[in-house]
Design a protein around this motif. Structure first.
Motif, PDB file in Angstrom:
ATOM      1  N   SER A  20     -19.791  29.326  -7.640  1.00 16.33           N
ATOM      2  CA  SER A  20     -18.691  28.494  -8.135  1.00 16.33           C
ATOM      3  C   SER A  20     -18.516  28.513  -9.659  1.00 16.33           C
ATOM      4  N   CYS A  46     -12.205  21.942  -6.331  1.00 17.37           N
ATOM      5  CA  CYS A  46     -13.378  22.529  -6.966  1.00 17.37           C
ATOM      6  C   CYS A  46     -12.865  23.268  -8.201  1.00 17.37           C
ATOM      7  N   PRO A 105     -15.727  25.392   2.359  1.00 16.86           N
ATOM      8  CA  PRO A 105     -16.719  25.411   1.278  1.00 16.86           C
ATOM      9  C   PRO A 105     -16.326  26.419   0.204  1.00 16.86           C
ATOM     10  N   ASP A 135     -18.051  28.561  -1.213  1.00 19.84           N
ATOM     11  CA  ASP A 135     -18.638  29.882  -1.006  1.00 19.84           C
ATOM     12  C   ASP A 135     -18.104  30.599   0.234  1.00 19.84           C
ATOM     13  N   ARG A 183     -21.794  27.209   5.140  1.00 10.84           N
ATOM     14  CA  ARG A 183     -21.662  25.802   4.732  1.00 10.84           C
ATOM     15  C   ARG A 183     -20.299  25.239   5.113  1.00 10.84           C
ATOM     16  N   THR A 184     -19.736  25.736   6.186  1.00 13.02           N
ATOM     17  CA  THR A 184     -18.431  25.258   6.630  1.00 13.02           C
ATOM     18  C   THR A 184     -18.499  23.820   7.114  1.00 13.02           C
ATOM     19  N   PRO A 208     -19.757  19.922   7.210  1.00 16.28           N
ATOM     20  CA  PRO A 208     -20.255  18.978   6.206  1.00 16.28           C
ATOM     21  C   PRO A 208     -21.742  18.672   6.430  1.00 16.28           C
ATOM     22  N   TYR A 226     -28.347  21.919   3.070  1.00 15.90           N
ATOM     23  CA  TYR A 226     -27.903  23.275   3.374  1.00 15.90           C
ATOM     24  C   TYR A 226     -28.108  23.674   4.828  1.00 15.90           C
TER      25      TYR A 226
END
Length: 134
Positions: A20, A48, A56, A58, A76-77, A79, A92
């Motif tokens: 990010s 973001c 996410p 990423d 990481r789709t 929550p 994670y």
């Protein structure tokens, strides 16, 4: 066997490939498809670095050299659960089951691990269906 995708360092249009530091949302078509998929599974958009994302940061959205859309890094789709100080980096890998935020009737009596695996597959299918539609 390894799949070779027609993507390169310039094909990334949505998301981030550098933790990010750089965040992109440069494809209206891909953003529209991600928004639709997010609405289907009740994933709300978020900002973001002043970029509105529907997954996410990423989750990489690429427009391949063949003109098709490709999505990478779905890990990481979902929550995360609340942070657990006893479990290292639990945000994670301890993810909310989809029935906490999606249509309750779809996910009754689904065991935890299978719910997560099934959700990821379902989400990928939804995204792929929306991406391949014109």
């Amino acid at each position: 066997a390894m799949t070779v995708l027609p993507i390169n360092e310039h094909s990334l249009k949505v998301g981030s490939k550098d933790a990010s530091k750089t965040v992109l949302s440069d494809s209206d078509d891909l953003m529209r498809k991600l928004k639709k998929a997010g609405e289907i599974i009740n994933i709300k958009p978020h900002l973001c670095k002043s970029k509105l994302l529907y997954g996410p940061v990423d989750l990489e959205g690429h427009i391949g050299t063949d003109g098709r859309c490709y999505l990478l890094d779905f890990s990481r789709t979902l929550p995360p659960e609340a942070k657990n100080e006893k479990a290292f980096n639990s945000i994670y890998y301890r993810l909310l089951r989809r029935f906490f935020y999606a249509d309750q009737n779809l996910f009754r009596n689904t065991p935890n691990l299978y719910a997560v695996m099934d959700f990821l597959l379902s989400f990928q299918k939804i995204l792929l269906m929306n991406i391949t539609k014109n």
